[in-house]
Design an enzyme around this catalytic site. Sequence first.
Site, short mmCIF file in Angstrom:
data_model
loop_
_atom_site.label_atom_id
_atom_site.label_comp_id
_atom_site.label_asym_id
_atom_site.label_seq_id
_atom_site.Cartn_x
_atom_site.Cartn_y
_atom_site.Cartn_z
N ASP A 15 33.00 36.20 43.12
CA ASP A 15 33.49 37.54 42.78
C ASP A 15 32.45 38.62 43.08
OD1 ASP A 15 35.38 39.33 41.87
OD2 ASP A 15 35.00 38.97 39.74
N ASN A 17 32.78 40.99 45.98
CA ASN A 17 32.75 41.50 47.36
C ASN A 17 33.13 42.98 47.42
OD1 ASN A 17 32.22 38.89 48.11
ND2 ASN A 17 34.25 38.48 48.95
N GLY A 18 34.11 43.36 46.62
CA GLY A 18 34.59 44.74 46.62
C GLY A 18 33.51 45.69 46.13
N TRP A 20 30.34 45.13 46.12
CA TRP A 20 29.24 45.09 47.08
C TRP A 20 29.51 46.07 48.22
CZ3 TRP A 20 28.11 44.08 52.19
CH2 TRP A 20 26.76 43.79 52.48
N HIS A 32 34.04 41.42 52.17
CA HIS A 32 34.56 40.05 52.22
C HIS A 32 33.89 39.27 53.36
CE1 HIS A 32 37.41 40.72 49.09
NE2 HIS A 32 38.13 41.60 49.76
N SER A 60 43.58 34.07 44.91
CA SER A 60 44.42 33.67 43.79
C SER A 60 45.87 34.08 44.03
CB SER A 60 43.91 34.30 42.49
OG SER A 60 44.21 35.68 42.46
N GLU A 62 47.38 35.86 42.21
CA GLU A 62 47.45 37.27 41.78
C GLU A 62 46.86 38.22 42.84
OE1 GLU A 62 46.31 34.79 39.58
OE2 GLU A 62 48.30 34.74 38.68
N ARG A 66 46.93 43.07 45.82
CA ARG A 66 46.03 44.04 46.46
C ARG A 66 46.75 44.76 47.60
NH1 ARG A 66 39.97 41.53 45.94
NH2 ARG A 66 40.21 40.95 43.75
N LEU A 126 30.62 15.53 51.10
CA LEU A 126 31.03 16.52 50.09
C LEU A 126 32.55 16.71 50.08
CD1 LEU A 126 30.24 19.00 48.19
CD2 LEU A 126 30.32 20.37 50.27
N ARG A 183 30.55 31.97 37.88
CA ARG A 183 31.26 33.17 38.33
C ARG A 183 30.24 34.25 38.57
NH1 ARG A 183 37.01 35.77 36.79
NH2 ARG A 183 36.92 37.52 38.25
N ARG A 189 35.34 35.80 32.88
CA ARG A 189 36.70 35.30 32.62
C ARG A 189 37.05 34.29 33.69
NH1 ARG A 189 37.39 40.87 33.64
NH2 ARG A 189 37.84 41.30 35.82
C1 IPE Z 1 39.30 35.90 41.05
O1 IPE Z 1 38.73 37.13 41.23
C2 IPE Z 1 39.83 35.38 42.35
C3 IPE Z 1 38.85 35.09 43.38
C4 IPE Z 1 37.57 35.20 43.29
C5 IPE Z 1 39.42 34.60 44.60
P1 IPE Z 1 39.49 38.50 40.98
O2 IPE Z 1 38.54 39.58 41.32
O3 IPE Z 1 40.79 38.49 41.69
O4 IPE Z 1 39.80 38.43 39.41
P2 IPE Z 1 40.10 39.58 38.36
O5 IPE Z 1 41.29 40.33 38.87
O6 IPE Z 1 38.89 40.46 38.30
O7 IPE Z 1 40.34 38.86 37.08
C1 IPE Z 2 36.17 38.38 45.32
O1 IPE Z 2 35.68 39.67 45.42
C2 IPE Z 2 36.94 37.94 46.52
C3 IPE Z 2 38.38 37.84 46.32
C4 IPE Z 2 39.05 38.08 45.23
C5 IPE Z 2 39.15 37.45 47.49
P1 IPE Z 2 36.50 40.90 44.89
O2 IPE Z 2 37.24 41.52 46.05
O3 IPE Z 2 37.34 40.55 43.74
O4 IPE Z 2 35.31 41.86 44.45
P2 IPE Z 2 35.36 42.94 43.29
O5 IPE Z 2 35.70 42.23 42.03
O6 IPE Z 2 36.39 43.95 43.67
O7 IPE Z 2 33.98 43.51 43.27
MG MG Z 3 36.96 40.66 41.73
#
Ligand code: IPE
Ligand code: IPE
Ligand code: MG
Length: 237
Positions: A15, A17-18, A20, A32, A60, A62, A66, A126, A183, A189
């Site tokens: 978690d 990437n956004g 960052w 990403h 996920s 969910e 996006r 692995l 995480r 979470r």
């Molecule tokens: C969980 O991260 C899914 C992945 C890392 C692929 P999210 O960024 O989607 O989770 P929430 O929305 O913050 O709970």
């Molecule tokens: C996790 O990084 C990658 C995926 C969910 C695919 P995020 O894109 O959720 O990064 P944040 O949470 O926005 O920083």
């Molecule tokens: Mg995230």
Amino acid sequence: MSELPLPRHVAIIMDGNGRWAKQHKIQVALGHRKGVETLRAIIRESSDLGIESLTLYAFSTENWRRSPEEVAALMGLLLEYFTSEIDELDEKNVRIRILGDKDGMPEKQRAALYNAEERTKNNTGLNLNIAINYGSRAELARAARALAAKAVKGEIKPEDIDEAALSNELYTKGQPDVDLLIRTSGEMRLSNFLLYQCAYAEFEFPPVLWPDFDLAAYHEALDAFRHRDRRFGGRNS
Ligand code: IPE
Ligand code: IPE
Ligand code: MG
């Protein structure tokens, strides 16, 4: 207290990437992309360390919420990753399994995912599980459906449905429970990840964003795990 060995099964929620990308004032897709570099390094290290199973949360059920642009960027990266890495992973004797609903993926991605599993199915190194279009509740509902179908056909009786039978219908069938769940990014979470398999997992929440999660940070999490006192409800001393 004696030091524990390395975890057999490490699971990672990659978690941040956004955030960052935002920090670096670049597009989320580039965040990403940078995250994929981290993923490569962590897979290589896990394989070199002799870890039995590594499960990575990549997308996920969910994450479809996006924007279409971000989803398209992630789907593109996924395809690129499987196309460019499959040779090296196969050479490293890595066995790939996809956790999640492959058939709910776009055509090309679906084909690449089936191909990765098929091509590496006899590998003995692995166990690399990549969770894509994955949700733990969907996985549990799917397991319940499979058991119900077997019961209706008379293959099993309701009283045969125990923990082992349920576990046998999960995507992680045959692999040990998660020992260490990591995480990144500071979020604490599970976001619908491996709810059943993490029943007795140890948790580590390193405060770095996924693209900044380097091998030193990975080793810190592994070392922290080795100093945990795992009791599984019993007593150790
Ligand atoms: C969980 O991260 C899914 C992945 C890392 C692929 P999210 O960024 O989607 O989770 P929430 O929305 O913050 O709970
Ligand atoms: C996790 O990084 C990658 C995926 C969910 C695919 P995020 O894109 O959720 O990064 P944040 O949470 O926005 O920083
Ligand atoms: Mg995230």
